[in-house]
Design a protein around this motif. Sequence first.
Motif, PDB file in Angstrom:
ATOM      1  N   THR B  65       0.705  -1.347  -0.145  1.00 10.45           N
ATOM      2  CA  THR B  65       0.085  -0.034  -0.141  1.00 10.45           C
ATOM      3  C   THR B  65       0.920   1.132  -0.259  1.00 10.45           C
ATOM      4  O   THR B  65       0.636   2.061  -0.629  1.00 10.45           O
ATOM      5  CB  THR B  65      -0.890   0.082   1.277  1.00 10.45           C
ATOM      6  OG1 THR B  65      -0.156  -0.029   2.288  1.00 10.45           O
ATOM      7  CG2 THR B  65      -2.260  -1.060   0.914  1.00 10.45           C
ATOM      8  N   MET B  66       2.009   0.987   0.728  1.00  9.64           N
ATOM      9  CA  MET B  66       2.913   2.206   0.730  1.00  9.64           C
ATOM     10  C   MET B  66       3.359   2.406  -0.970  1.00  9.64           C
ATOM     11  O   MET B  66       3.275   3.624  -1.268  1.00  9.64           O
ATOM     12  CB  MET B  66       3.976   2.185   1.357  1.00  9.64           C
ATOM     13  CG  MET B  66       5.349   3.117   1.296  1.00  9.64           C
ATOM     14  SD  MET B  66       6.802   2.585   1.942  1.00  9.64           S
ATOM     15  CE  MET B  66       7.532   1.482   0.778  1.00  9.64           C
ATOM     16  N   MET B  67       3.866   1.522  -1.553  1.00 12.24           N
ATOM     17  CA  MET B  67       4.262   1.421  -2.720  1.00 12.24           C
ATOM     18  C   MET B  67       3.175   2.054  -3.741  1.00 12.24           C
ATOM     19  O   MET B  67       3.520   3.147  -4.481  1.00 12.24           O
ATOM     20  CB  MET B  67       4.669   0.339  -3.395  1.00 12.24           C
ATOM     21  CG  MET B  67       6.085  -0.270  -2.934  1.00 12.24           C
ATOM     22  SD  MET B  67       7.195   0.605  -3.789  1.00 12.24           S
ATOM     23  CE  MET B  67       8.679  -0.523  -3.531  1.00 12.24           C
ATOM     24  N   GLN B  68       1.932   1.666  -3.541  1.00  9.64           N
ATOM     25  CA  GLN B  68       0.918   1.978  -4.566  1.00  9.64           C
ATOM     26  C   GLN B  68       0.438   3.498  -4.277  1.00  9.64           C
ATOM     27  O   GLN B  68       0.215   4.306  -5.192  1.00  9.64           O
ATOM     28  CB  GLN B  68      -0.278   1.108  -4.501  1.00  9.64           C
ATOM     29  CG  GLN B  68      -0.248  -0.236  -4.832  1.00  9.64           C
ATOM     30  CD  GLN B  68       0.126  -0.131  -6.470  1.00  9.64           C
ATOM     31  OE1 GLN B  68      -0.368   0.688  -7.212  1.00  9.64           O
ATOM     32  NE2 GLN B  68       1.055  -0.927  -7.007  1.00  9.64           N
ATOM     33  N   PHE B 112      -6.018   0.464  -1.388  1.00  7.07           N
ATOM     34  CA  PHE B 112      -7.195  -0.314  -1.222  1.00  7.07           C
ATOM     35  C   PHE B 112      -7.444  -1.314  -2.037  1.00  7.07           C
ATOM     36  O   PHE B 112      -7.814  -2.686  -1.655  1.00  7.07           O
ATOM     37  CB  PHE B 112      -8.168   0.305  -0.661  1.00  7.07           C
ATOM     38  CG  PHE B 112      -8.308   0.828   0.617  1.00  7.07           C
ATOM     39  CD1 PHE B 112      -8.769   0.141   1.811  1.00  7.07           C
ATOM     40  CD2 PHE B 112      -7.756   2.142   0.977  1.00  7.07           C
ATOM     41  CE1 PHE B 112      -8.451   0.600   3.017  1.00  7.07           C
ATOM     42  CE2 PHE B 112      -7.736   2.747   2.407  1.00  7.07           C
ATOM     43  CZ  PHE B 112      -7.937   1.899   3.319  1.00  7.07           C
ATOM     44  N   THR B 113      -7.172  -1.076  -3.469  1.00  8.09           N
ATOM     45  CA  THR B 113      -7.279  -2.246  -4.440  1.00  8.09           C
ATOM     46  C   THR B 113      -6.347  -3.350  -4.335  1.00  8.09           C
ATOM     47  O   THR B 113      -6.806  -4.418  -4.254  1.00  8.09           O
ATOM     48  CB  THR B 113      -7.180  -1.684  -5.964  1.00  8.09           C
ATOM     49  OG1 THR B 113      -7.927  -0.497  -5.873  1.00  8.09           O
ATOM     50  CG2 THR B 113      -7.729  -2.656  -7.074  1.00  8.09           C
ATOM     51  N   ALA B 114      -4.989  -2.744  -3.941  1.00  3.95           N
ATOM     52  CA  ALA B 114      -3.900  -3.711  -3.874  1.00  3.95           C
ATOM     53  C   ALA B 114      -4.229  -4.544  -2.376  1.00  3.95           C
ATOM     54  O   ALA B 114      -3.890  -5.767  -2.589  1.00  3.95           O
ATOM     55  CB  ALA B 114      -2.595  -2.726  -3.580  1.00  3.95           C
ATOM     56  N   THR B 115      -4.830  -4.006  -1.488  1.00  2.00           N
ATOM     57  CA  THR B 115      -5.001  -4.558  -0.287  1.00  2.00           C
ATOM     58  C   THR B 115      -5.927  -5.696  -0.740  1.00  2.00           C
ATOM     59  O   THR B 115      -5.807  -6.848   0.051  1.00  2.00           O
ATOM     60  CB  THR B 115      -5.660  -3.705   0.642  1.00  2.00           C
ATOM     61  OG1 THR B 115      -4.742  -2.465   0.948  1.00  2.00           O
ATOM     62  CG2 THR B 115      -5.981  -4.354   2.036  1.00  2.00           C
TER      63      THR B 115
END
Lengths: 286, 244
Positions: B65-68, B112-115
């Motif tokens: 989430t940090m990266m995204q 949030f999509t990545a999560t």
Amino acid sequence: MSQNCPKISVENISKTFDRIKALKSLSFSIKRGELFALLGPNGAGKTTLIKILAGIIPPDKGKVLIDGKDFFKDISKFKKEIGVVPQTINLEPELNLEENLLIHGLIYKMPFNKIKKQIKKVLLFVDLWERRKHRVKNLSGGMKRRLLIARALMHEPSILLLDEPTVGLDPQIRRRLWELIKKIQLKGATILLTTHYMEEAEQLADRVAFIHKGKLTVIDTPSNLIATLGQYAIDIYTKEKRITKYFQSREKAEKELLLYSRENTLVTLRRITLEDVFFKYIRSEL
Amino acid sequence: MKGFLGVYLRELFLLKNRAFKFILSLSVSPLLYILAFGLGLGKHLTIKGIPYLQFLIPGLIAGTTMMQAFSINVEINISKFYLKSFEEFKCAPISEVEYLLGEVATGITRAFTATAIILILAYLSGVKPVINFSFFALIFLNTFFFACLGVISAMLIKSHADQTLITNFIITPMMFLSGTFFPVENLPPFLKELIMYLPLTLVTKDLRKVALGGQTVPEDFFVLSSLCLIIFLLGLKAVKYGRD
């Protein structure tokens, strides 16, 4: 607000980038509903001036007045009055035409109910309504230029800044854009056009100004500027260079033409254009 | 807040038009980490009695989430240096707050999509982390902070090359050292002291606690919220600088 008050007044504007003076104490005004063209070679300062008038960069010195009021003192309010057609095609290529215009409407704080109506209106105006669902990347160069104009008109600005809007387009599409620009002026907009196509300024502008090395050299109507040189010109081609001579009447020009023709020199007769005036002024500045 | 909506919608339209590629690219890294570190290297590994995959998933969520969130700087740089569409925002009567919030909201959406993708992969791998309000609040604060940092970096840099430097020297080391893949306690003391104060370390530690059924420390929420407020104010300054 008086109707006689200029729509745009530029007062002693200067701008320097990295010690290079891009604009040197520039002053001029544009009347309400006028189409004012700024002509100059590359690097003359045209785009810098457009960026100042669009509120993208502030001047180092001087003032810009819109309807007599200081533009940079209430910039958010005045930005809604201005539509900008940039030199670079800065649309979102992955989005469709409607999406591009919707975003523009939102960042210009247009009422929601008006955005949809205005999208249809401007796309019909530039003849792109049928392509509203197409992605911008699939449009031709001319269509993208028309879409830039449509986007600039979305929020119904009273001032339109056109920064070399026809650069790189073929003559047919250029003429189509000219018609569009004239139509916008007829609807009441005040237009500032920068270009280095002399024919474009001659065809469209009520008044033109020459800008060179950040300074304005002359401002007048195209016909008055042409009249300062005469009406006809003959171009004499020698081995080394081309020499142009200007005449007040066709008879005098034809007499001179005959003289050169007898010497077997290639010589042509034509009407004087704005380009002749431009080179005369710019050369005198060199 | 129409300006905010304009900025946010632009990014959402771009995500929508590239949805398949976007989801695919979001899935690759977590899948590789789960396969390589979780199921491969860590199959028989436990940390403080916790199976390694269970330990890894919260760290992976924090890091990804940090990266995204930070990667919104790539889109901003494209609009600044390549498409020149950032000029449109410069011409428009849009405030710095609206612009920053629009970009931050995009970062949060991406994160949030990545999560969601990592959680699906975790469930498929047999790991079921505890998901509650604290879990989402921590991800929100993490992404808010790094999205602001992404905007700041995009506003300050002068070329694409500068951006790579920031990612290589700040973001990638944080991804690997902030407790994502192993406990920070294992690091040498001098490095541990330094790493402990990074926001990602705090988020990883608390997210892991929550995911494993524990409680978060309220002070950590206060610290993270304060950091978000500070970076948001710095972000406003950076946007003003970037527009001028």
